[in-house]
Design a protein around this motif. Structure first.
Motif, short mmCIF file in Angstrom:
data_model
loop_
_atom_site.label_atom_id
_atom_site.label_comp_id
_atom_site.label_asym_id
_atom_site.label_seq_id
_atom_site.Cartn_x
_atom_site.Cartn_y
_atom_site.Cartn_z
N GLU B 246 -60.67 -10.66 -78.51
CA GLU B 246 -59.41 -11.36 -78.87
C GLU B 246 -59.00 -11.07 -80.31
OE1 GLU B 246 -62.33 -12.65 -78.46
OE2 GLU B 246 -62.69 -14.46 -79.64
N GLY B 247 -59.96 -10.65 -81.15
CA GLY B 247 -59.64 -10.23 -82.51
C GLY B 247 -59.18 -11.38 -83.39
N VAL B 248 -58.18 -11.09 -84.23
CA VAL B 248 -57.74 -12.05 -85.25
C VAL B 248 -56.36 -12.62 -84.93
CG1 VAL B 248 -59.14 -10.97 -87.05
CG2 VAL B 248 -56.79 -10.18 -86.68
N TRP B 249 -55.88 -12.36 -83.70
CA TRP B 249 -54.56 -12.84 -83.28
C TRP B 249 -53.48 -12.34 -84.27
CZ3 TRP B 249 -55.00 -14.79 -78.51
CH2 TRP B 249 -56.26 -15.32 -78.12
N LEU B 308 -47.97 -2.73 -69.56
CA LEU B 308 -46.79 -3.47 -70.00
C LEU B 308 -46.87 -4.98 -69.80
CD1 LEU B 308 -45.13 -0.69 -68.26
CD2 LEU B 308 -43.91 -1.37 -70.32
N TYR B 309 -47.81 -5.41 -68.98
CA TYR B 309 -47.90 -6.83 -68.63
C TYR B 309 -49.02 -7.44 -69.47
CZ TYR B 309 -49.07 -10.79 -65.52
OH TYR B 309 -49.38 -12.03 -64.99
N GLY B 310 -48.62 -8.05 -70.58
CA GLY B 310 -49.61 -8.51 -71.55
C GLY B 310 -50.17 -9.90 -71.29
N ALA B 311 -49.40 -10.74 -70.56
CA ALA B 311 -49.81 -12.14 -70.41
C ALA B 311 -51.16 -12.28 -69.72
CB ALA B 311 -48.74 -12.91 -69.62
N ILE B 312 -51.51 -11.28 -68.92
CA ILE B 312 -52.76 -11.33 -68.16
C ILE B 312 -53.98 -10.98 -69.04
CG2 ILE B 312 -52.76 -8.90 -67.39
CD1 ILE B 312 -53.49 -9.88 -64.59
N ARG B 313 -53.72 -10.51 -70.25
CA ARG B 313 -54.83 -10.09 -71.13
C ARG B 313 -54.60 -10.59 -72.56
NH1 ARG B 313 -51.99 -6.08 -73.62
NH2 ARG B 313 -50.67 -4.73 -72.33
N PRO B 314 -54.64 -11.93 -72.74
CA PRO B 314 -54.37 -12.51 -74.06
C PRO B 314 -55.34 -12.01 -75.13
CG PRO B 314 -55.37 -14.14 -72.58
CD PRO B 314 -55.00 -12.95 -71.75
N GLY B 315 -54.86 -11.99 -76.39
CA GLY B 315 -55.70 -11.58 -77.51
C GLY B 315 -55.26 -10.24 -78.06
N ASP B 316 -55.96 -9.79 -79.10
CA ASP B 316 -55.62 -8.50 -79.73
C ASP B 316 -56.04 -7.32 -78.85
OD1 ASP B 316 -54.77 -10.04 -81.80
OD2 ASP B 316 -56.33 -9.42 -83.22
N ASN B 317 -56.91 -7.60 -77.86
CA ASN B 317 -57.40 -6.55 -76.96
C ASN B 317 -58.17 -5.47 -77.69
OD1 ASN B 317 -54.23 -6.71 -75.15
ND2 ASN B 317 -55.99 -8.02 -74.92
N LEU B 318 -59.05 -5.89 -78.60
CA LEU B 318 -59.87 -4.91 -79.33
C LEU B 318 -60.78 -4.14 -78.35
CD1 LEU B 318 -60.95 -7.01 -82.43
CD2 LEU B 318 -59.19 -5.22 -82.31
N TYR B 319 -61.05 -2.86 -78.68
CA TYR B 319 -60.54 -2.04 -79.77
C TYR B 319 -59.42 -1.11 -79.27
CZ TYR B 319 -65.05 -3.51 -81.66
OH TYR B 319 -66.13 -4.27 -82.05
N HIS B 342 -52.51 -6.19 -79.06
CA HIS B 342 -51.86 -6.68 -77.84
C HIS B 342 -50.64 -5.82 -77.48
CE1 HIS B 342 -51.38 -9.80 -74.81
NE2 HIS B 342 -50.08 -9.74 -75.01
N ASP B 343 -50.87 -4.54 -77.42
CA ASP B 343 -49.80 -3.57 -77.13
C ASP B 343 -49.21 -3.82 -75.73
OD1 ASP B 343 -48.25 -1.23 -76.85
OD2 ASP B 343 -49.99 -0.05 -76.21
N VAL B 344 -47.89 -3.83 -75.64
CA VAL B 344 -47.24 -3.88 -74.31
C VAL B 344 -46.24 -2.73 -74.15
CG1 VAL B 344 -47.59 -6.33 -73.80
CG2 VAL B 344 -45.64 -5.64 -75.21
N TRP B 345 -46.47 -1.63 -74.88
CA TRP B 345 -45.56 -0.49 -74.84
C TRP B 345 -46.28 0.83 -74.54
CZ3 TRP B 345 -45.90 -4.09 -78.80
CH2 TRP B 345 -44.86 -5.03 -78.87
N ASP B 346 -47.57 0.78 -74.29
CA ASP B 346 -48.36 1.99 -74.07
C ASP B 346 -48.30 2.93 -75.28
OD1 ASP B 346 -50.02 3.83 -72.81
OD2 ASP B 346 -48.37 4.84 -71.80
N LEU B 347 -48.17 2.36 -76.46
CA LEU B 347 -48.14 3.22 -77.66
C LEU B 347 -49.57 3.37 -78.18
CD1 LEU B 347 -44.83 2.10 -79.34
CD2 LEU B 347 -45.32 4.24 -78.14
N ASP B 348 -50.41 3.98 -77.33
CA ASP B 348 -51.83 4.03 -77.69
C ASP B 348 -52.13 5.02 -78.79
OD1 ASP B 348 -51.24 5.88 -75.60
OD2 ASP B 348 -53.31 5.94 -74.94
#
Lengths: 197, 574
Positions: B246-249, B308-319, B342-348
């Motif tokens: 979840e990281g540091v929000w 693109l669907y971020g609500a299902i994976r709350p947090g910073d989603n490290l790493y 918490h990327d929701v644009w696939d800008l990896d």
């Protein structure tokens, strides 16, 4: 709205361009036929179901059958009859069953098509871009099923289930498409697809 | 017969990809030996030692790493071909492979022998001065292959007498460099769950390092180290930790812009369920850089799943979307820096990290690691701590950042391919410049609530290009010490492939078949040659018999649908 999932689906198709690697030799095919014995009661001999409630599996893509069996087994798709059937299958069993049915010849179904509904179904199928994934001829590809010549009653139920989110194991693609369809659209599409023999 | 059969299958698959639909092909598995030999291997082929791999950045004879060296600068020290004579560059030979599909290979050259790969995991060994084939290896694929974006391969790694390749059915194979015979293979992860391999591995100190694709399928990303002798697994570093992801929000991205997260809602959702780390993505799909002094591995981790669907994976989603440094010997964590939480644009984060030096904020030259982002920024980090020293000016237009995806679609620039896609950058440290191949593809971002679909493509929505808006590319030179753009050249099509730098030249290819050389200082175009198919692979350079060659694959590209080809073009002065 209909074009919305274009990119996702185009990407999905790339995944699916690989039907080809699981093929069976004669001995494996004989073993797969034996494994498929319990399926015949509902899906008919060689997967040509005679009952409009149960889908025809003959000529289905192997990967679609494999993925559906896996989803039944892992609970992403559920059906009182199919879920228990999938329970004891190994991965190799599911691959073998997929390949067995994929290799069978689909026979034309016996149903009276309503020509006005078939024509209306054709129009809606073009508007919502069904062939983009199911291909021209609706023969399917990899995890996208063949639907040509499928029982209309079964197709209708699946579309209704996608629309109502009773069936959700499609990663969202069919849910979005079905969400744009009226009850009449669904009826017409089912007739059109069933009529594609 | 078997080879023809594979060719047919490959060609059929290739054409289906090109047209966006698939036909059912009745391929069979290739029986018997997977290697064919055209002629005996050159007697000059010598085992590549660890000392040679360590010194590769200064070796003008060989090209021993996909990105030239462990530092991955893609800087070639020879200068027989230079700004004064590059105008006379001519093809020396064209090597045609049997596979007409996307080529992303960085050929490896050892003492006049070139090793190159194609889609579907074929490998060829050829004479690097004449193009004559020594052997051809075809990987026997398993029943299940799950790839989002083409059946690509970006090349082999070489060490001692062995070659190492990751395969699209998620295996690591070791081949005898002399004969192309399979020595061993190991299953890295389960392709049924969306794991696959397209990256070139790195090999160092008897270890083969490799990550994984699968950020579009809900995998759990990793870097693994295998014993180079027998393929035994030595360690695994998961790019998604089981605790603390979840990281540091974080409210803002690395450049300080608000990402419009609903952090309260995320925290509430996280409190209910934080078990999703098993399907959180974070693929590591390009070759890591390795600092030999500090025994540190630097890699970038890709997007979270679903895209693109971020609500299902709350947090910073490290790493996810981070640069990560780990210990080479043990695979343990050193530091990370996240570009987009918490990327929701696939800008990896994907373009391979480069180790070089740059001025810090006090003007002191320090060791850095840099990364070219899909955001269009080059990020410069302190190498020991990961601290961000600076980020460059945006190399492509940015608009409406960070608008959240909607059901109907929200337009934002850059599109989901970048900026800088997987294309490796190059660095000329004398000129203080980093060179980056960018693309501009306006897109709308759509979200759809979709549960984990069990190994099926899982975008959680869609990216859609905007047909009325022009797409293009831009080759950009950025000053490492200031982050300012020194020069930029607009290209008619989006750039995917990667850059090669020499003392006064920069080589880069385009989807329309042009392979070009530019003046490294000014960006002036000095030479071009049309290869007849998309040049969407990084070029390499080497010498045989005292003569310099430049080689590049022209196989087109699946992702931007550039015209397919099957060849490696090799150029030299007459």
């Amino acid at each position: 709205m209909t074009g919305m999932f274009k990119f996702a689906l185009a990407v999905a198709m790339v995944v699916m361009a690989f039907s080809a690697y699981a093929q069976l030799n004669a001995a494996q095919m004989a073993a797969a036929r034996a494994k498929a014995q319990p399926c015949a009661a509902c899906h008919g001999p060689d997967g040509n179901s005679q009952n409009p409630d149960y889908p025809i599996l003959a000529g289905q893509t192997w990967r679609y059958i494999y993925v559906q069996l896996k989803d039944f087994q892992e609970g992403r798709r559920s059906d009182p009859q199919m879920s228990p059937m999938a329970m004891g299958l190994s991965r190799d069993d599911m691959i073998a069953l997929g390949n067995f049915f994929a290799a069978q010849k689909p026979l034309p179904i016996k149903f009276q098509a309503d020509s006005a509904k078939v024509e209306a179904g054709r129009k809606i199928s073009e508007a919502v871009l069904c062939p983009m994934c199911h291909l021209g001829g609706y023969v399917g590809q990899n995890e996208i099923p063949r639907v040509a010549g499928q029982w209309p009653k079964y197709v209708k139920k699946q579309l209704e289930d996608f629309k109502a989110r009773r069936r959700t194991n499609d990663a969202g693609n069919m849910t979005s498409v079905a969400g744009t369809l009226s009850d009449a659209d669904i009826e017409n599409l089912s007739q059109y697809i069933g009529n594609l023999n | 017969m078997s080879s023809q059969f594979v060719r047919l299958a490959a060609a059929a698959a290739a054409s289906t990809l090109a047209f966006g639909f698939a036909a059912v092909c009745n391929a069979q598995e290739t029986p018997g030996a997977a290697t064919t030999t055209a002629r005996p291997m050159s007697a000059s082929l010598a085992p590549v030692t660890q000392a040679m791999l360590d010194g590769a950045g200064k070796d003008s004879k060989n090209w021993l790493h996909p990105n030239g060296s462990y530092e991955q600068t893609r800087y070639y020290t020879g200068n027989q071909i230079n700004a004064k004579n590059v105008g006379k560059l001519k093809p020396a030979f064209v090597f045609q492979t049997a596979v007409l599909e996307s080529m992303e290979t960085a050929p490896i050259v050892d003492n006049g022998v070139m090793f190159l790969t194609t889609s579907f995991n074929h490998v060829y060994a050829i004479n690097a001065a004449t193009g004559e084939e020594y052997w051809h290896y075809k990987h026997k694929l398993g029943p299940i292959v799950t790839v989002c974006c083409g059946n690509n391969n970006r090349g082999v790694a070489i060490s001692e007498g062995k070659l190492y390749m990751g395969t699209i059915d998620a295996k690591l194979v070791a081949l005898d460099a002399k004969t192309g015979k399979l020595l061993w293979e190991v299953q890295i992860a389960d392709p049924d769950k969306g794991y696959s391999e397209t990256m070139a591995p790195a090999v160092v100190d008897g270890k083969v390092l490799i990550g994984t694709n699968g950020g579009e399928y809900g995998v759990r990303g990793f870097v693994k180290a295998f014993d180079a002798n027998d393929g035994k697994l030595l360690w695994t570093f998961y790019s998604i930790p089981d605790k603390g992801h979840e990281g540091v929000w974080a409210k803002n991205d690395a450049t300080g812009r608000d990402m419009h997260r609903n952090i309260e809602a995320e925290k509430a959702a996280f409190a209910k369920d934080s078990s999703f780390y098993q399907t959180l993505g974070g693929g590591v799909w390009m070759t890591p850089a390795i600092d030999r002094k500090t025994k540190t591995v630097f890699f970038v981790a890709g997007n979270p799943s679903p895209d693109l669907y971020g609500a299902i994976r709350p947090g910073d989603n490290l790493y996810t979307n981070s640069m990560v440094a780990i210990d080479l010997d043990k695979g343990t964590y050193k530091w990370h820096f996240q570009y987009i939480a918490h990327d929701v644009w696939d800008l990896d984060a994907v373009s391979p990290p480069i180790l070089t030096q740059a001025k810090d904020k006090d003007g002191k030259m320090v060791d850095v690691v840099i990364h070219g982002g899909k955001t269009g920024h080059i990020y410069v980090h302190e190498r020991n701590t990961g601290k961000l020293i600076r980020f460059s000016e945006a190399m492509i237009p940015q608009e409406n950042m960070w608008v959240l995806p909607t059901k109907e679609g929200a337009r934002m620039l850059p599109g989901a391919n970048g900026g800088v896609e997987w294309s490796p950058m190059a660095v000329n440290s004398t000129l203080r410049l980093a060179y980056a191949a960018n693309l501009h593809q306006p897109m709308t971002y759509h979200v759809e609530e979709v549960p984990y679909p069990g190994g099926k493509l899982w975008l959680g929505g869609a990216f859609k290009t905007i047909p009325s808006e022009e797409q293009w590319g831009r080759l950009v030179a950025v000053n490492l010490d200031t982050g300012k753009v020194a020069w930029g050249v607009k290209t008619p099509q989006p750039l995917i492939g990667g850059v090669l730098a020499t003392s006064d030249l920069v080589f880069n290819g385009e989807a329309n078949g042009w392979f070009k050389a530019y003046d490294a200082k000014t960006g002036k175009e000095l030479w071009k040659y049309n290869c007849g198919a998309g040049v969407n692979a990084p070029a390499v350079s080497y010498m045989v018999g005292g003569k310099q060659y430049v080689a590049v694959a022209a196989g087109g590209n699946n992702q931007i649908d550039a015209k397919r080809g099957n060849s490696v073009f090799v150029f030299a002065l007459p």
